[in-house]
Motif scaffolding. Structure first.
Motif, PDB file in Angstrom:
ATOM      1  N   ARG A   1       0.839  -1.208   0.000  1.00 43.73           N
ATOM      2  CA  ARG A   1       0.000   0.000   0.000  1.00 43.73           C
ATOM      3  C   ARG A   1       0.871   1.255   0.000  1.00 43.73           C
ATOM      4  O   ARG A   1       0.570   2.225  -0.710  1.00 43.73           O
ATOM      5  CB  ARG A   1      -0.946   0.019   1.208  1.00 43.73           C
ATOM      6  CG  ARG A   1      -1.932   1.182   1.129  1.00 43.73           C
ATOM      7  CD  ARG A   1      -2.916   1.257   2.274  1.00 43.73           C
ATOM      8  NE  ARG A   1      -3.711   2.475   2.147  1.00 43.73           N
ATOM      9  CZ  ARG A   1      -4.334   3.096   3.138  1.00 43.73           C
ATOM     10  NH1 ARG A   1      -4.293   2.587   4.377  1.00 43.73           N
ATOM     11  NH2 ARG A   1      -5.006   4.212   2.924  1.00 43.73           N
ATOM     12  N   ILE A   2       1.956   1.248   0.774  1.00 42.19           N
ATOM     13  CA  ILE A   2       2.881   2.380   0.755  1.00 42.19           C
ATOM     14  C   ILE A   2       3.416   2.590  -0.662  1.00 42.19           C
ATOM     15  O   ILE A   2       3.496   3.728  -1.145  1.00 42.19           O
ATOM     16  CB  ILE A   2       4.053   2.152   1.730  1.00 42.19           C
ATOM     17  CG1 ILE A   2       3.557   2.082   3.170  1.00 42.19           C
ATOM     18  CG2 ILE A   2       5.108   3.248   1.574  1.00 42.19           C
ATOM     19  CD1 ILE A   2       3.018   3.360   3.729  1.00 42.19           C
ATOM     20  N   ALA A   3       3.787   1.513  -1.333  1.00 40.98           N
ATOM     21  CA  ALA A   3       4.321   1.623  -2.691  1.00 40.98           C
ATOM     22  C   ALA A   3       3.272   2.199  -3.639  1.00 40.98           C
ATOM     23  O   ALA A   3       3.601   3.005  -4.526  1.00 40.98           O
ATOM     24  CB  ALA A   3       4.791   0.256  -3.186  1.00 40.98           C
ATOM     25  N   ARG A   4       2.005   1.815  -3.482  1.00 40.89           N
ATOM     26  CA  ARG A   4       0.943   2.359  -4.341  1.00 40.89           C
ATOM     27  C   ARG A   4       0.777   3.860  -4.111  1.00 40.89           C
ATOM     28  O   ARG A   4       0.615   4.627  -5.073  1.00 40.89           O
ATOM     29  CB  ARG A   4      -0.379   1.639  -4.073  1.00 40.89           C
ATOM     30  CG  ARG A   4      -0.418   0.195  -4.519  1.00 40.89           C
ATOM     31  CD  ARG A   4      -1.845  -0.326  -4.593  1.00 40.89           C
ATOM     32  NE  ARG A   4      -2.548  -0.249  -3.320  1.00 40.89           N
ATOM     33  CZ  ARG A   4      -2.544  -1.214  -2.389  1.00 40.89           C
ATOM     34  NH1 ARG A   4      -1.837  -2.322  -2.604  1.00 40.89           N
ATOM     35  NH2 ARG A   4      -3.212  -1.083  -1.263  1.00 40.89           N
ATOM     36  N   ILE A   5       0.821   4.280  -2.846  1.00 42.02           N
ATOM     37  CA  ILE A   5       0.679   5.712  -2.564  1.00 42.02           C
ATOM     38  C   ILE A   5       1.914   6.467  -3.056  1.00 42.02           C
ATOM     39  O   ILE A   5       1.798   7.595  -3.564  1.00 42.02           O
ATOM     40  CB  ILE A   5       0.433   5.943  -1.060  1.00 42.02           C
ATOM     41  CG1 ILE A   5      -0.863   5.240  -0.628  1.00 42.02           C
ATOM     42  CG2 ILE A   5       0.339   7.433  -0.758  1.00 42.02           C
ATOM     43  CD1 ILE A   5      -1.124   5.293   0.862  1.00 42.02           C
ATOM     44  N   ASP A   6       3.086   5.858  -2.935  1.00 41.04           N
ATOM     45  CA  ASP A   6       4.298   6.471  -3.498  1.00 41.04           C
ATOM     46  C   ASP A   6       4.120   6.728  -4.994  1.00 41.04           C
ATOM     47  O   ASP A   6       4.462   7.808  -5.496  1.00 41.04           O
ATOM     48  CB  ASP A   6       5.494   5.531  -3.305  1.00 41.04           C
ATOM     49  CG  ASP A   6       6.234   5.776  -2.002  1.00 41.04           C
ATOM     50  OD1 ASP A   6       5.621   6.336  -1.073  1.00 41.04           O
ATOM     51  OD2 ASP A   6       7.415   5.389  -1.916  1.00 41.04           O
ATOM     52  N   ALA A   7       3.607   5.727  -5.697  1.00 39.52           N
ATOM     53  CA  ALA A   7       3.427   5.870  -7.140  1.00 39.52           C
ATOM     54  C   ALA A   7       2.447   6.990  -7.452  1.00 39.52           C
ATOM     55  O   ALA A   7       2.654   7.785  -8.387  1.00 39.52           O
ATOM     56  CB  ALA A   7       2.951   4.547  -7.733  1.00 39.52           C
TER      57      ALA A   7
END
Length: 411
Positions: A231-237
């Motif tokens: 989820r962190i990676a999705r928000i980063d993107a």
């Protein structure tokens, strides 16, 4: 039980002791190397030659519980905010370093013989980050934020403090949020969306009715932690896409001078991040066991506060997300910064902490590059409260150890 202790957020605010009557208080406005204005409060007692600097990236520490405790032991105390104090929507940690630097320059100019940083909670990583960058040659310091914005740390005076004290420091805003964020959110626009397979508050996954401790299976914990990172990676993107949109608009405006492009470049594109109070250790006390009470930093019912307005990283610009709240992108990470910190260091672990767990404390102390480092444990909760009713506060116990440690190095 009183109405006050029944409140969801009870225990976050600790009453401070009375400062010595001889304390002289002055308020100061400082200008940072990049032209921002910050303010701080200097408290001095007669004979103080060592000043302790307290700072947090997001909070106003003017009335921190350690202030009167340290004054009573003969130390001057400086408390300051960042340019984003009490409003972290645009908090960029690299800018906060410039704010900290202004405070350190001010204290040196005041003529104190020794300057010691004290980082409580998120202030710990902020000061670890400051020590790391201040210890580098100017030309080797960071030149850009994680969002790609220029930051001139090389052009700033960044005096190195003489020592560092950490009280209940967590591993960093981003590292902390990665352990707190609820991975069962399936739609970032819907605060109630949930994947039942990852719901930490579903009895089918091991959740027990509060205040009984939950019991999550190793398999669920593994899936949960992996999904948090995802989820962190999705928000980063998403944050990087919005940064790119603003950058594209700025480039267009330079060539077109079209007001529409100018407005598009200035639009903040704020992220709303729901449900960030869901570390499994808040409800399963068998995980990372210590003396903490049931509940989270925000209250005794994380199954409810997780859905509330108050929480880490709730409303942030893409720049602030990447710099402060992303465990994958932030430079402000204690374990990453600590090896460069070589000043004498004291690490105060609170035995009932809900953000710095025993294995965190061990890893962080081990990571410190100091040849002179001390690790002590005192009974208390994260914010410095008592471990149980009627017990001494964690803040008073920590202050006693801090005072003794300082006295052996800076008489």
């Amino acid at each position: 039980m009183t109405e006050q202790t029944q409140r969801l957020g009870a225990g976050r605010y600790i009453d401070a002791a009375r400062a010595p009557d001889t304390t002289v208080i002055s308020v100061h406005e400082l200008t940072t190397a990049d032209g921002a204005k910050i303010s701080g409060v200097l408290r001095v007692v007669p004979g103080a030659r060592t000043v302790v600097a307290l700072m947090h990236p997001r909070q106003d520490l003017a009335h921190h519980v350690l202030v009167p405790e340290l004054l009573a032991r003969g130390y001057a105390v400086w408390t300051q905010g960042t340019r984003s104090v009490n409003n972290d929507i645009s908090l960029v940690h690299e800018q906060a370093l410039l704010d900290a630097a202004a405070g350190q320059v001010f204290l040196r100019e005041r003529g104190f013989e020794h300057v010691v940083t004290v980082g409580h909670s998120g202030g710990g990583t902020l000061f670890a980050f400051y020590h790391q960058q201040a210890g580098l040659p100017a030309g080797e310091r960071l030149t850009r934020t994680p969002a790609g914005r220029p930051i001139d740390l090389a052009g700033a005076q960044m005096p190195l403090p003489d020592a560092a004290v950490f009280m209940a420091p967590h591993p960093g805003q981003g590292a902390l949020l990665q352990r707190l964020i609820d991975p069962s959110v399936v739609d970032e626009a819907d605060p109630l969306s949930v994947d039942p397979r990852l719901n930490p508050f579903d009895p089918a996954n091991g959740f027990a009715e509060p205040p009984h401790s939950s019991s999550y299976s190793p398999e669920f914990i593994t899936r949960y932690r992996a999904a948090q990172r995802e989820r962190i990676a999705r928000i980063d993107a998403l944050a990087r896409r919005r940064v790119d949109e603003a950058a594209d608009a700025r480039r267009r405006y330079k060539s077109t001078s079209d007001p529409a492009d100018h407005r598009a470049a200035l639009a903040p594109r704020v992220l709303t991040v729901y449900r960030t109070d869901a570390d499994l250790r808040f409800t399963d006390l068998s995980l990372s066991p210590n003396e903490r009470p049931y509940g989270s930093l925000f209250g005794r019912r994380p199954d409810l506060t997780n859905y509330g307005l108050v929480g880490f990283g709730r409303f942030v610009t893409p720049d602030a997300w990447l710099s402060t709240w992303s465990g994958l992108s932030s430079n402000a990470d204690f374990l990453r910064c600590a090896p460069a910190l070589t000043a004498p260091s004291l690490f105060v672990e609170l035995t009932g902490d809900q953000a710095c767990f025993p294995e965190d404390a061990t890893s962080m102390v081990d990571a410190l590059g100091s040849a002179d480092k001390t690790h002590v444990r005192v009974a208390g909760t994260h914010f410095g409260g008592p471990i149980r009713d009627g017990a001494p506060t964690g803040a008073s116990l920590a202050a006693a150890d801090i005072g003794t440690w300082l006295a052996t190095r800076f008489a």
